[in-house]
Design a protein around this motif. Sequence first.
Motif, PDB file in Angstrom:
ATOM      1  N   SER A 265     -37.474  15.091 -53.029  1.00 49.67           N
ATOM      2  CA  SER A 265     -38.486  14.800 -52.005  1.00 49.67           C
ATOM      3  C   SER A 265     -39.136  13.451 -52.243  1.00 49.67           C
ATOM      4  O   SER A 265     -39.560  13.140 -53.363  1.00 49.67           O
ATOM      5  CB  SER A 265     -39.585  15.865 -52.035  1.00 49.67           C
ATOM      6  OG  SER A 265     -39.023  17.141 -51.885  1.00 49.67           O
ATOM      7  N   ALA A 266     -39.250  12.704 -51.165  1.00 46.47           N
ATOM      8  CA  ALA A 266     -39.980  11.438 -51.218  1.00 46.47           C
ATOM      9  C   ALA A 266     -41.098  11.498 -50.187  1.00 46.47           C
ATOM     10  O   ALA A 266     -41.388  12.567 -49.635  1.00 46.47           O
ATOM     11  CB  ALA A 266     -39.036  10.276 -50.944  1.00 46.47           C
ATOM     12  N   THR A 267     -41.720  10.369 -49.923  1.00 42.41           N
ATOM     13  CA  THR A 267     -42.758  10.313 -48.892  1.00 42.41           C
ATOM     14  C   THR A 267     -42.175   9.833 -47.567  1.00 42.41           C
ATOM     15  O   THR A 267     -42.881   9.308 -46.713  1.00 42.41           O
ATOM     16  CB  THR A 267     -43.897   9.387 -49.327  1.00 42.41           C
ATOM     17  OG1 THR A 267     -43.331   8.101 -49.614  1.00 42.41           O
ATOM     18  CG2 THR A 267     -44.602   9.916 -50.556  1.00 42.41           C
TER      19      THR A 267
ATOM     20  N   SER B  89     -40.028   7.724 -54.545  1.00 44.53           N
ATOM     21  CA  SER B  89     -40.443   8.659 -55.599  1.00 44.53           C
ATOM     22  C   SER B  89     -39.322   8.807 -56.633  1.00 44.53           C
ATOM     23  O   SER B  89     -38.856   7.801 -57.151  1.00 44.53           O
ATOM     24  CB  SER B  89     -40.847  10.013 -54.992  1.00 44.53           C
ATOM     25  OG  SER B  89     -41.897   9.805 -54.055  1.00 44.53           O
TER      26      SER B  89
ATOM     27  N   GLU C 244     -45.541  14.058 -51.910  1.00 48.62           N
ATOM     28  CA  GLU C 244     -44.245  14.535 -51.403  1.00 48.62           C
ATOM     29  C   GLU C 244     -44.387  15.971 -50.896  1.00 48.62           C
ATOM     30  O   GLU C 244     -44.041  16.279 -49.762  1.00 48.62           O
ATOM     31  CB  GLU C 244     -43.167  14.480 -52.497  1.00 48.62           C
ATOM     32  CG  GLU C 244     -42.861  13.073 -53.021  1.00 48.62           C
ATOM     33  CD  GLU C 244     -43.682  12.722 -54.238  1.00 48.62           C
ATOM     34  OE1 GLU C 244     -44.633  13.474 -54.563  1.00 48.62           O
ATOM     35  OE2 GLU C 244     -43.386  11.682 -54.871  1.00 48.62           O
TER      36      GLU C 244
ATOM     37  N   TRP D  74     -43.967   6.026 -55.387  1.00 47.98           N
ATOM     38  CA  TRP D  74     -44.413   6.450 -54.045  1.00 47.98           C
ATOM     39  C   TRP D  74     -44.203   5.355 -53.002  1.00 47.98           C
ATOM     40  O   TRP D  74     -44.563   4.204 -53.227  1.00 47.98           O
ATOM     41  CB  TRP D  74     -45.901   6.812 -54.088  1.00 47.98           C
ATOM     42  CG  TRP D  74     -46.189   8.075 -54.848  1.00 47.98           C
ATOM     43  CD1 TRP D  74     -45.400   9.186 -54.907  1.00 47.98           C
ATOM     44  CD2 TRP D  74     -47.348   8.364 -55.650  1.00 47.98           C
ATOM     45  NE1 TRP D  74     -45.993  10.147 -55.691  1.00 47.98           N
ATOM     46  CE2 TRP D  74     -47.196   9.669 -56.148  1.00 47.98           C
ATOM     47  CE3 TRP D  74     -48.486   7.640 -55.982  1.00 47.98           C
ATOM     48  CZ2 TRP D  74     -48.147  10.275 -56.973  1.00 47.98           C
ATOM     49  CZ3 TRP D  74     -49.428   8.244 -56.795  1.00 47.98           C
ATOM     50  CH2 TRP D  74     -49.260   9.545 -57.283  1.00 47.98           C
TER      51      TRP D  74
END
Lengths: 532, 532
Positions: free
Chosen positions: A41-43, A89, A402, A85
């Motif tokens: 998971s990233a932003t 991430s 995230e 971020w």
Amino acid sequence: MASLDSSTMEQRWARAIEQWQRLLGEDGVLSEPSERQRVESATFATRQRVPVVLRPANRAEVQGCLRIASEHGVSLYPSSRGRNWGFGSRVPVEDLCGVLELGLMNRIIDFSEDMATITVEPGVTFQQVFDFLEERGSRLFFNVTGSSPWSSPVANALERGDGVGPYGDRTAHTCGLEVVLPDGRVVHTGMARFDGASTATLHRWGVGPSLDGLFAQSNLGIVTRMTFWLKPKPKVLQVVRFRVDDPERLAPLMDGMRQLWFEGTLRSSTGIWNDFRAFSSRRGFPWELGTPLRRDQLEAMISEGVWFGLTTVYSAHEKQAEGNVARLEEALGPLTDLLAIASRVEGDDVRDALIKGTSSMLAPFGDVNAAFKLMSGIPSVASQRSMYWRKRNASADFQTPEADRCGVIWACPLVPLHGRHAAEANAVVEGIILAHGFEPLLGWVIQQERVAYFLVLIIYDRDVPGEDDRAMACHDAILEACKTRGWIPWRLGIQSMQTLPAGRDDTDGVLREFKRLVDPQGILAPGRYVSG
Amino acid sequence: MASLDSSTMEQRWARAIEQWQRLLGEDGVLSEPSERQRVESATFATRQRVPVVLRPANRAEVQGCLRIASEHGVSLYPSSRGRNWGFGSRVPVEDLCGVLELGLMNRIIDFSEDMATITVEPGVTFQQVFDFLEERGSRLFFNVTGSSPWSSPVANALERGDGVGPYGDRTAHTCGLEVVLPDGRVVHTGMARFDGASTATLHRWGVGPSLDGLFAQSNLGIVTRMTFWLKPKPKVLQVVRFRVDDPERLAPLMDGMRQLWFEGTLRSSTGIWNDFRAFSSRRGFPWELGTPLRRDQLEAMISEGVWFGLTTVYSAHEKQAEGNVARLEEALGPLTDLLAIASRVEGDDVRDALIKGTSSMLAPFGDVNAAFKLMSGIPSVASQRSMYWRKRNASADFQTPEADRCGVIWACPLVPLHGRHAAEANAVVEGIILAHGFEPLLGWVIQQERVAYFLVLIIYDRDVPGEDDRAMACHDAILEACKTRGWIPWRLGIQSMQTLPAGRDDTDGVLREFKRLVDPQGILAPGRYVSG
């Protein structure tokens, strides 16, 4: 590897995981869905799948992890504390890489009060260094980043991130890297390659060709140790705030900045933020107005100020501090609508002095004491709030953007520190962002004499359908528009590694050959800055 | 190549020379004995034979020269202006290399008054840059070296030589290298690899791994273009002179220096020279006393002073200059027996101010106006005199130390900027030099915050039988003694490339592989810093 059929791939991973478990123990190899989701998971939207997370505790285990990866032809992607971020991430650039989390390698290896150096592993955080210095009653401080107290200085330096205050160009103020190459070999940069060299932590170049530069923004090795240079706490610390109220004043302001950097009056990281950015970092989103927040709505809320600047001056004598005030007044007074210089002499209280403007105009800068703390190397979570600006219901601690579905994407064009370039870049980028229906959250960081690091922030809510795509389209359009105007990015997110313009020479080919030399199978962070 | 029989070798060279003549014309290929002798001579004994001197006029010709060398399996050694005095002049590290003289590549390619940059080819000299700026009435200046007006800035930077005044760490203030690899490929460093990048001359790191470091002190490529950063002329220039009269004061002085560098009061190259060195650079050798000059004889001639220091402070406002004086007085006053700060405010006359001591004590520093000129970027031949100190009959212009049989050897240990280290290094080196029957001509250059560049100079007369051997034995003993104490050299002469300690890691092997990758036949400067 994509061409291998999936059952073969699965077998490889299964066999590799078995060996990694033998090497690291069960606790060192995480493959449950929740862990995998964490590192996938990233932003912003990503599709990369991560089969496993490895947690080596020392250099030998890093080497072992790489050896096993090599044996089974699978790839690994290093992450220190996972706070990349807005750039991806912990998520690898390519699909199907294991994540090598270096958080357990969190030893402070060496420290010298006399020479103002500290040598740390990649899992060490800014907070940890701060606590270490405090416990010893050190007269030194370590400049923090605008990111989190739990970010990794090593990762920050390797991404060429900036430091707040002195040594803003952090990369330039590190040395003595210990690097594990993908093939398991180890190099030390500078004098650190010689046993007993008394300058191993003190000098960047060494003798003969210098290798440090190869390991920043690259996939040529895993840095397992790095020396950072510290600064003595100053006799006088001055926080300089300034503001312009007319967009036309950005260009002369930037030209003035260049002059102040050339002459050396300014030497500490200098930030200049636009009204949207200043507003978003101080206040919650005005939901009653709907999204996006328009400029006329913003102006109705903050009547004055288009650009807000903040920098610091560190002096060893009160008369030097007075001289710097005189020079700043002379140079910045005519260029600004507000100029305020707050001073603190060794432990005394802060004395605030307005050179130009009124104290009411200081409000958007927030609490000056917080600035003093940050500029003294005290880590702060304050800047993390901005990631949550477009989230109606923010989590309590702003620590998991995230999981909280914050949308955060950075774009980072490098622009000459020159008024005409800065004004033009600002106009181009603001236009693109507005056209895409986002707020222009724009800032400049100056930490060298000739360039301005343009920090373009796109903040959105990943839970709003379609926003992921729209935000990334906006980001891509910005990079493209900047590229065609010669403002090449100085840092890339995982989604943008292929967006650099074609080179005009053989650099790409040479880098690819270096990569093959140290990583014949391409097992380390494939696609990261250097293509395989 | 040494194993090939000599007639085969001769044929190779003959055929290569034929092709080089076709490429460069007759004037571009010099092989008459006088030319060969010129490039086979250093300021110490050498045995290397140079079959030919090539003089390419542009990058394409450099590439052509390398292609021909590669075709015939012969080696080339680049030289810019040939002023590598005391380190080997133009002489190649290994026997039987042609010398590739880059003096015809003397174009100033690019200049920006706004951004304070200049981009030059390797044949451009310091004098040429100075004249160029003067002709344009530029408000910028380029810091010179302590060497000759006709030295090459590119070569100086690639050897990590120091600059006088600001940007003393010259290497750190360059960017945008254009490099021809031995295999003929071309790379540009930093943003310069992208067409139209507006920051090509402004930023060192670029995006992705940074390659600049690979081409300093190496044989991995020929730099055909480099950007240097210039400085605006300051509002106030101050020349700071200081002296200690007791050898015991060196250690606290060096610790004080470190503090002044850490805090940023000192940011310009700082030199600290011992009595022998100060005397030798001001006066002819007192032949009536015989050689070597003993310490008691020296002390009889200059009654006061053991270490003589010189630095500069550049300020943009008179009050800043006043603040710097206050701080220097506070910090250096207690550590020195003389402290004098001479100031010049924009074009006005020099005002000399004694902080401590009497004006008679200033004599060994020479004319303060000469210092102002040098610190303003005006090239000078003054320092070249010292090479002739042990020659009874010096030539008129001090320009041809090799032909004039001057003996000059540098040794360059890198020492922590720390009193204990500096005092110990000084004692060790002075002892070795005295034991070998030479004068200890010792100096320190500080141009970074944590290290002191120890400059050990051995001056002798090559016409005195046996002195060549004795001087080199002295030099070798110094390097060896320093090495075992952790003071690794930061720069090497052509005779010393093999003297570095064995590394504790795989750096040597990796460098060798990089070398083979770009130079599979080892045709470029074999043995220079990187072994084949």
